[in-house]
Write a protein that holds these residues in place. Structure first.
Motif, PDB file in Angstrom:
ATOM      1  N   GLY A 179       0.762  -1.230   0.000  1.00  0.00           N
ATOM      2  CA  GLY A 179       0.000   0.000   0.000  1.00  0.00           C
ATOM      3  C   GLY A 179       0.796   1.286   0.000  1.00  0.00           C
ATOM      4  O   GLY A 179       1.897   1.394  -0.545  1.00  0.00           O
ATOM      5  N   PHE A 180       0.230   2.265   0.663  1.00  0.00           N
ATOM      6  CA  PHE A 180       0.701   3.642   0.635  1.00  0.00           C
ATOM      7  C   PHE A 180       2.077   3.826   1.257  1.00  0.00           C
ATOM      8  O   PHE A 180       2.775   4.800   0.960  1.00  0.00           O
ATOM      9  CB  PHE A 180      -0.337   4.499   1.373  1.00  0.00           C
ATOM     10  CG  PHE A 180      -0.026   5.955   1.429  1.00  0.00           C
ATOM     11  CD1 PHE A 180      -0.135   6.737   0.299  1.00  0.00           C
ATOM     12  CD2 PHE A 180       0.368   6.553   2.611  1.00  0.00           C
ATOM     13  CE1 PHE A 180       0.144   8.092   0.351  1.00  0.00           C
ATOM     14  CE2 PHE A 180       0.645   7.900   2.676  1.00  0.00           C
ATOM     15  CZ  PHE A 180       0.527   8.671   1.548  1.00  0.00           C
ATOM     16  N   ALA A 181       2.506   2.899   2.109  1.00  0.00           N
ATOM     17  CA  ALA A 181       3.810   3.020   2.762  1.00  0.00           C
ATOM     18  C   ALA A 181       4.948   3.108   1.751  1.00  0.00           C
ATOM     19  O   ALA A 181       6.015   3.651   2.041  1.00  0.00           O
ATOM     20  CB  ALA A 181       4.044   1.844   3.700  1.00  0.00           C
ATOM     21  N   GLY A 182       4.710   2.582   0.541  1.00  0.00           N
ATOM     22  CA  GLY A 182       5.729   2.646  -0.488  1.00  0.00           C
ATOM     23  C   GLY A 182       6.137   4.063  -0.836  1.00  0.00           C
ATOM     24  O   GLY A 182       7.297   4.324  -1.206  1.00  0.00           O
ATOM     25  N   THR A 183       5.209   5.018  -0.733  1.00  0.00           N
ATOM     26  CA  THR A 183       5.553   6.416  -1.028  1.00  0.00           C
ATOM     27  C   THR A 183       6.558   6.959  -0.016  1.00  0.00           C
ATOM     28  O   THR A 183       7.405   7.784  -0.358  1.00  0.00           O
ATOM     29  CB  THR A 183       4.292   7.300  -1.030  1.00  0.00           C
ATOM     30  OG1 THR A 183       3.671   7.264   0.266  1.00  0.00           O
ATOM     31  CG2 THR A 183       3.286   6.815  -2.072  1.00  0.00           C
ATOM     32  N   ILE A 184       6.453   6.489   1.223  1.00  0.00           N
ATOM     33  CA  ILE A 184       7.384   6.926   2.269  1.00  0.00           C
ATOM     34  C   ILE A 184       8.739   6.266   2.058  1.00  0.00           C
ATOM     35  O   ILE A 184       9.786   6.919   2.158  1.00  0.00           O
ATOM     36  CB  ILE A 184       6.818   6.600   3.665  1.00  0.00           C
ATOM     37  CG1 ILE A 184       5.439   7.264   3.841  1.00  0.00           C
ATOM     38  CG2 ILE A 184       7.775   7.049   4.756  1.00  0.00           C
ATOM     39  CD1 ILE A 184       4.678   6.780   5.053  1.00  0.00           C
ATOM     40  N   GLY A 190      14.410   4.270  -0.735  1.00  0.00           N
ATOM     41  CA  GLY A 190      14.153   2.884  -1.096  1.00  0.00           C
ATOM     42  C   GLY A 190      13.391   2.769  -2.407  1.00  0.00           C
ATOM     43  O   GLY A 190      12.968   3.766  -2.998  1.00  0.00           O
ATOM     44  N   VAL A 191      13.232   1.536  -2.872  1.00  0.00           N
ATOM     45  CA  VAL A 191      12.509   1.260  -4.111  1.00  0.00           C
ATOM     46  C   VAL A 191      11.352   0.325  -3.770  1.00  0.00           C
ATOM     47  O   VAL A 191      11.535  -0.897  -3.680  1.00  0.00           O
ATOM     48  CB  VAL A 191      13.430   0.602  -5.166  1.00  0.00           C
ATOM     49  CG1 VAL A 191      12.671   0.403  -6.483  1.00  0.00           C
ATOM     50  CG2 VAL A 191      14.684   1.448  -5.386  1.00  0.00           C
ATOM     51  N   PRO A 192      10.159   0.871  -3.527  1.00  0.00           N
ATOM     52  CA  PRO A 192       9.035   0.036  -3.094  1.00  0.00           C
ATOM     53  C   PRO A 192       8.516  -0.852  -4.212  1.00  0.00           C
ATOM     54  O   PRO A 192       8.516  -0.476  -5.387  1.00  0.00           O
ATOM     55  CB  PRO A 192       7.983   1.056  -2.667  1.00  0.00           C
ATOM     56  CG  PRO A 192       8.296   2.276  -3.487  1.00  0.00           C
ATOM     57  CD  PRO A 192       9.790   2.293  -3.625  1.00  0.00           C
TER      58      PRO A 192
END
Length: 362
Positions: A179-184, A190-192
């Motif tokens: 989910g949205f944690a990838g934007t952080i 990092g590379v989500p």
């Protein structure tokens, strides 16, 4: 009473019963729905919760309302549940709404806002703080309506091939995160990667990704991550809870008899206690088994947590300016989070802290 009068009265009674029987049958029609999930069958708590839900609906409706669950990939891939319900491919689905943050970042509030609420506070906000009403305003734009169901509880921070000592270790790290944690993760270097549960292990094994988070010890053990990545981090700051939802096609849902709608809601809340209670029971022994299998348990360094926290708040501020749904939910959740944290510190945190101190003495 004369025989003629008796027959007249009796005839009325027989006629009434003849009318009533079809009316009763009509109010309890036999209905069959398809129910697609984001989870593989191997996850017997998440997918098992779907089976439990369907069983409860059948029991409540005297087997008149049959809902057949399908695992991820049997009808549609695990990350396409919302689309399948929205376009009418299936009548309902079970999923984590933050999978669809690409459609609208506000969907993350349905599952877990990074650095947001814990499990108890989140279900409280959804049911009594207006959270579910706001989410359904968003879901309505996709032709759906939702109700909370099973939650994983607070999650782990995931499995890493190498030790995380500082923020430098996040630079270029290919990390499967939901989910949205990838934007952080992206904002801190990092590379989500968003990958469905059943596809994580081969990606981690082949080195397509460097790290992966899923849920917690019980499910992580089933998926075998300890065989290909040893460092097991906590806490999963992006998921203080992992709230799932049942989502229904709104036209199909509105066409149901009211008591069938109520059966879906009642069985969904019943499933919440089943899934969350089971996770709390099975995670502790699973963690012990993982440690025995070679897992190296580590807390995220304070530097990492604070950097991610600051990055998250910057993203939230920007989204609140441009996204009305996000702004409304973030304003509501933040206010409740402040009150909830204060209360938890007075009550449960003080109790749990005392019990932990006593445990170390015995």
């Amino acid at each position: 009473m004369k025989r003629r009068d008796f027959l007249k009265v009796g005839g009325v009674g027989l006629a009434a019963s003849a009318v009533a029987t079809p009316a009763i049958a009509q109010s309890n029609p036999e209905i069959k729905w398809r129910y697609t999930a984001s989870w593989p069958k191997s996850l017997d708590t998440l997918y098992g919760g779907c089976e439990y839900f369907a069983k409860r609906v059948a029991e409540i409706t005297d087997n008149k309302f049959q809902i057949q669950p399908f695992a991820a990939g049997e009808i549609v891939p695990g990350l396409q549940v919302l689309d399948a319900v929205s376009n009418g491919t299936v009548e309902m689905g079970n999923t984590a709404l933050y999978y669809y943050w690409g459609k609208n970042p506000a969907f993350t509030f349905g599952t877990s806002l990074p650095f947001g609420l814990n499990t108890r506070s989140h279900i409280s906000w959804l049911r009594f703080g207006g959270g579910m009403d706001m989410l359904n305003d968003l879901l309505k734009e996709y032709g759906c309506v939702g109700v909370p169901t099973g939650s994983t509880g607070a999650q782990m921070g995931g499995w890493f091939r190498k030790e995380i000592k500082s923020m430098d270790d996040f630079k270029g790290l290919k990390f499967r995160v939901g989910g949205f944690a990838g934007t952080i993760i992206a904002k801190v270097g990092g590379v989500p990667q968003q990958i469905a549960g059943g596809d994580i292990y081969p990606a981690l094994e082949k080195g397509t990704i460097d790290a992966a988070e899923w849920v917690g010890p019980y499910d992580d053990e089933k998926l075998g991550f300890v065989k290909v990545a040893k460092y097991y981090y906590y806490p999963g700051w992006w998921e203080g809870t992992g709230q799932g939802h049942n989502i229904m096609n709104i036209e199909k849902f509105n066409a149901l008899p009211k008591h069938y709608q109520a059966a879906i809601e009642a069985a969904s809340y019943d499933t919440f206690t089943w899934v969350t209670g089971k996770y709390d029971y099975v995670n502790p022994p699973a963690l012990k088994r993982l440690l025995a299998a070679g897992a190296i348990l580590r807390p995220f360094p304070q530097e990492v947590l604070e950097a991610c926290y600051n990055a998250a708040n910057g993203i939230y501020a920007d989204l609140s300016k441009s996204n009305p749904h996000f702004n409304k939910m973030y304003t509501s959740l933040s206010a409740f989070r402040n009150e909830s944290l204060a209360w938890n510190q007075v009550a449960e945190l003080s109790y749990d802290s005392f019990m932990m101190r006593m445990r170390t003495r015995t």
